[in-house]
Design a protein around this motif. Structure first.
Motif, PDB file in Angstrom:
ATOM      1  N   ALA A 139      42.471  51.975  41.901  1.00  0.00           N
ATOM      2  CA  ALA A 139      43.056  52.597  43.102  1.00  0.00           C
ATOM      3  C   ALA A 139      43.816  51.578  43.936  1.00  0.00           C
ATOM      4  CB  ALA A 139      41.947  53.241  43.932  1.00  0.00           C
ATOM      5  N   TRP A 140      43.288  50.358  44.011  1.00  0.00           N
ATOM      6  CA  TRP A 140      43.919  49.300  44.804  1.00  0.00           C
ATOM      7  C   TRP A 140      45.251  48.884  44.197  1.00  0.00           C
ATOM      8  CZ3 TRP A 140      41.769  43.670  45.561  1.00  0.00           C
ATOM      9  CH2 TRP A 140      42.429  43.079  46.651  1.00  0.00           C
ATOM     10  N   ARG A 141      45.324  48.883  42.867  1.00  0.00           N
ATOM     11  CA  ARG A 141      46.545  48.466  42.176  1.00  0.00           C
ATOM     12  C   ARG A 141      47.359  49.667  41.692  1.00  0.00           C
ATOM     13  NH1 ARG A 141      47.277  43.234  43.105  1.00  0.00           N
ATOM     14  NH2 ARG A 141      48.385  42.971  41.108  1.00  0.00           N
ATOM     15  N   ARG A 142      47.315  50.735  42.422  1.00  0.00           N
ATOM     16  CA  ARG A 142      47.977  51.983  42.015  1.00  0.00           C
ATOM     17  C   ARG A 142      49.475  51.768  41.801  1.00  0.00           C
ATOM     18  NH1 ARG A 142      48.369  57.591  45.576  1.00  0.00           N
ATOM     19  NH2 ARG A 142      49.217  58.903  43.889  1.00  0.00           N
ATOM     20  N   GLY A 143      49.943  52.314  40.668  1.00  0.00           N
ATOM     21  CA  GLY A 143      51.361  52.230  40.361  1.00  0.00           C
ATOM     22  C   GLY A 143      51.778  50.974  39.636  1.00  0.00           C
ATOM     23  N   ARG A 144      50.866  50.036  39.450  1.00  0.00           N
ATOM     24  CA  ARG A 144      51.204  48.785  38.771  1.00  0.00           C
ATOM     25  C   ARG A 144      50.740  48.828  37.312  1.00  0.00           C
ATOM     26  NH1 ARG A 144      49.810  44.226  43.423  1.00  0.00           N
ATOM     27  NH2 ARG A 144      50.790  45.347  45.175  1.00  0.00           N
ATOM     28  N   PHE A 145      51.172  47.829  36.576  1.00  0.00           N
ATOM     29  CA  PHE A 145      50.846  47.792  35.152  1.00  0.00           C
ATOM     30  C   PHE A 145      49.337  47.698  34.928  1.00  0.00           C
ATOM     31  CE2 PHE A 145      50.048  45.266  31.282  1.00  0.00           C
ATOM     32  CZ  PHE A 145      50.600  46.125  30.346  1.00  0.00           C
ATOM     33  N   SER A 146      48.650  46.908  35.732  1.00  0.00           N
ATOM     34  CA  SER A 146      47.197  46.763  35.579  1.00  0.00           C
ATOM     35  C   SER A 146      46.486  48.089  35.771  1.00  0.00           C
ATOM     36  CB  SER A 146      46.670  45.731  36.573  1.00  0.00           C
ATOM     37  OG  SER A 146      46.997  46.096  37.908  1.00  0.00           O
ATOM     38  N   GLU A 147      46.996  48.934  36.669  1.00  0.00           N
ATOM     39  CA  GLU A 147      46.377  50.252  36.887  1.00  0.00           C
ATOM     40  C   GLU A 147      46.533  51.138  35.657  1.00  0.00           C
ATOM     41  OE1 GLU A 147      46.376  54.514  38.087  1.00  0.00           O
ATOM     42  OE2 GLU A 147      48.180  53.321  37.646  1.00  0.00           O
ATOM     43  N   ARG A 148      47.672  51.048  34.977  1.00  0.00           N
ATOM     44  CA  ARG A 148      47.884  51.838  33.760  1.00  0.00           C
ATOM     45  C   ARG A 148      46.957  51.364  32.645  1.00  0.00           C
ATOM     46  NH1 ARG A 148      53.355  50.665  35.199  1.00  0.00           N
ATOM     47  NH2 ARG A 148      54.350  52.429  36.269  1.00  0.00           N
ATOM     48  N   VAL A 149      46.775  50.062  32.546  1.00  0.00           N
ATOM     49  CA  VAL A 149      45.879  49.526  31.526  1.00  0.00           C
ATOM     50  C   VAL A 149      44.450  49.992  31.775  1.00  0.00           C
ATOM     51  CG1 VAL A 149      44.876  47.411  30.589  1.00  0.00           C
ATOM     52  CG2 VAL A 149      47.322  47.519  31.080  1.00  0.00           C
ATOM     53  N   LEU A 150      44.000  49.911  33.022  1.00  0.00           N
ATOM     54  CA  LEU A 150      42.645  50.340  33.357  1.00  0.00           C
ATOM     55  C   LEU A 150      42.464  51.835  33.109  1.00  0.00           C
ATOM     56  CD1 LEU A 150      42.066  48.324  36.662  1.00  0.00           C
ATOM     57  CD2 LEU A 150      41.042  47.901  34.422  1.00  0.00           C
ATOM     58  N   THR A 151      43.487  52.638  33.418  1.00  0.00           N
ATOM     59  CA  THR A 151      43.408  54.079  33.169  1.00  0.00           C
ATOM     60  C   THR A 151      43.303  54.366  31.677  1.00  0.00           C
ATOM     61  OG1 THR A 151      44.712  54.538  35.156  1.00  0.00           O
ATOM     62  CG2 THR A 151      44.556  56.286  33.516  1.00  0.00           C
ATOM     63  N   GLY A 152      44.069  53.631  30.862  1.00  0.00           N
ATOM     64  CA  GLY A 152      43.984  53.810  29.417  1.00  0.00           C
ATOM     65  C   GLY A 152      42.622  53.438  28.862  1.00  0.00           C
ATOM     66  N   THR A 218      35.586  57.288  40.971  1.00  0.00           N
ATOM     67  CA  THR A 218      35.781  56.316  42.046  1.00  0.00           C
ATOM     68  C   THR A 218      37.258  56.173  42.385  1.00  0.00           C
ATOM     69  OG1 THR A 218      33.831  55.093  41.302  1.00  0.00           O
ATOM     70  CG2 THR A 218      35.334  53.952  42.772  1.00  0.00           C
ATOM     71  N   ARG A 219      38.104  56.141  41.364  1.00  0.00           N
ATOM     72  CA  ARG A 219      39.539  56.026  41.613  1.00  0.00           C
ATOM     73  C   ARG A 219      40.048  57.207  42.421  1.00  0.00           C
ATOM     74  NH1 ARG A 219      44.188  58.043  39.508  1.00  0.00           N
ATOM     75  NH2 ARG A 219      46.045  56.672  39.561  1.00  0.00           N
ATOM     76  N   ALA A 220      39.663  58.424  42.024  1.00  0.00           N
ATOM     77  CA  ALA A 220      40.121  59.618  42.754  1.00  0.00           C
ATOM     78  C   ALA A 220      39.598  59.616  44.189  1.00  0.00           C
ATOM     79  CB  ALA A 220      39.665  60.868  42.020  1.00  0.00           C
ATOM     80  N   SER A 221      38.336  59.249  44.375  1.00  0.00           N
ATOM     81  CA  SER A 221      37.767  59.223  45.728  1.00  0.00           C
ATOM     82  C   SER A 221      38.407  58.147  46.587  1.00  0.00           C
ATOM     83  CB  SER A 221      36.250  58.996  45.644  1.00  0.00           C
ATOM     84  OG  SER A 221      35.618  60.025  44.902  1.00  0.00           O
ATOM     85  N   MET A 222      38.665  56.991  45.991  1.00  0.00           N
ATOM     86  CA  MET A 222      39.300  55.905  46.736  1.00  0.00           C
ATOM     87  C   MET A 222      40.721  56.280  47.165  1.00  0.00           C
ATOM     88  SD  MET A 222      37.496  53.166  47.339  1.00  0.00           S
ATOM     89  CE  MET A 222      38.786  51.948  47.547  1.00  0.00           C
ATOM     90  N   LEU A 223      41.475  56.885  46.270  1.00  0.00           N
ATOM     91  CA  LEU A 223      42.833  57.292  46.627  1.00  0.00           C
ATOM     92  C   LEU A 223      42.823  58.305  47.759  1.00  0.00           C
ATOM     93  CD1 LEU A 223      44.506  57.584  43.088  1.00  0.00           C
ATOM     94  CD2 LEU A 223      44.832  55.786  44.805  1.00  0.00           C
ATOM     95  N   GLU A 224      41.863  59.229  47.719  1.00  0.00           N
ATOM     96  CA  GLU A 224      41.756  60.220  48.791  1.00  0.00           C
ATOM     97  C   GLU A 224      41.363  59.566  50.110  1.00  0.00           C
ATOM     98  OE1 GLU A 224      39.191  64.278  49.842  1.00  0.00           O
ATOM     99  OE2 GLU A 224      39.075  63.369  47.848  1.00  0.00           O
TER     100      GLU A 224
END
Length: 332
Positions: A139-152, A218-224
């Motif tokens: 959530a902290w690195r949203r939109g960056r490459f590291s966030e895509r890697v973690l999501t995958g 956690t990611r969804a809750s943090m973004l909210e």
């Protein structure tokens, strides 16, 4: 304090009522199903007279509600059971005697429970650290490459069965690299160090699966939470980003994590059958599967009730922690 104490007491009473309802449903489902329990217990070569004698020893000729009354009596005050040649006293809380071994179900559960609790406790620590940490970072690195890697990685963890992860870990860590011995359960009281080393791979196998769900939640809750007005206010006043995320946003986003953790802990006590079977851990789940295969109804009912107890207990504790973590919760 009075309001909070009343809230805790109401949750405790609600948990007790829920457990009573579970016991009624479980007892009816298993003991009212078709099938000659006395014949199964006695064996295929028994004569009708022997089957009738077994049914009388097991009180199977009594009405269902009478047998359930005896069952509740055993839970509260204990009960005496006839094993054919002698009378065995089962102390409270008594869950009956095994049809297969004449052993008290409570003793069977107490022998298996430490294994399952050891597995779940260690895995819970790991899945919270990995899952919550990954979700916060994503959530902290949203939109960056590291966030895509973690999501995958999270999606891959969600889609991978636990036995695949367990087999890969055993082949690589124990077989190829030989960093750890093949797991063999050692009691915590016998050797704490060997207990931890032998459970490390089972912990990782179970935690990696569960951590994926925690990371997504956690990611969804943090973004909210990060999009709420009070977070923008903190940022406007110059509060550091790490403080905003770690102290303020995480606390508001942690409440759903508490609820999910309660469900996972309660169900994992008896639901980690694949993990226990894969690593040869003699826990509750493995014993439950064996009892189902041999139609040992007292053991099945006892195990299911114990699992239900942990699910209800975990959710009751989660309600209390939820109220502590989020002061906006109304104590009703």
């Amino acid at each position: 304090m009075n309001g909070f104490t009343g809230f805790v007491l109401r949750r405790a009473v609600g948990a007790a009522v829920t457990l009573l309802a579970i016991s009624v449903i479980v007892y009816i489902v298993f003991y009212a199903t078709p099938g000659n329990v006395a014949q199964i217990t006695c064996g295929p070569r028994c004569s009708p007279e022997q089957v009738h004698q077994v049914a009388r020893q097991l009180n199977l000729d009594d009405p269902l509600f009478v047998r359930y009354g005896h069952f509740l009596q055993g839970l509260v005050a204990g009960q005496d059971y006839s094993t054919g040649t002698s009378v065995q006293h089962c102390s409270a809380p008594c869950l009956g005697l095994s049809y297969q071994s004449d052993q008290q179900v409570t003793q069977l559960i107490w022998a298996k429970l430490p294994v399952s609790l050891s597995l779940v406790a260690g895995a819970m620590v790991l899945w919270l650290i990995l899952g919550v940490g990954t979700g916060v970072l994503s959530a902290w690195r949203r939109g960056r490459f590291s966030e895509r890697v973690l999501t995958g990685i999270t999606l891959a963890g969600t889609a991978t069965p636990v036995f695949v992860i367990g087999l890969v870990l055993m082949i690589v860590v124990c077989g190829e690299l030989r960093l750890l011995p093949f797991p063999q359960y050692v009691a915590l009281t016998d050797d704490p160090e060997q207990w931890a080393w032998n459970l490390l791979l089972p912990w990782l196998s179970l935690a990696l699966i569960e951590a994926a769900a925690f990371a997504r939640l956690t990611r969804a809750s943090m973004l909210e939470t990060l999009a709420e007005d009070h977070i923008r206010t903190f940022r406007a006043y110059g509060v550091g980003e790490r403080s905003v995320v770690g102290r303020h946003a995480l606390r508001g986003a942690f409440a759903p994590v508490i609820a999910l953790n309660a469900n996972n802990v309660g169900s994992a006590v008896g639901g980690a059958v694949l993990t226990e079977t894969l690593f040869g851990l003699p826990g509750i789940g493995q014993e439950l599967v064996h009892a189902v295969n041999v139609v040992d109804l007292p053991v099945v009912v006892g195990m299911v009730l114990v699992i239900g107890f942990f699910v209800v207990l975990a959710n009751a504790v989660a309600d209390v922690l939820y109220a502590v973590a989020d002061r906006r919760v109304v104590l009703t």
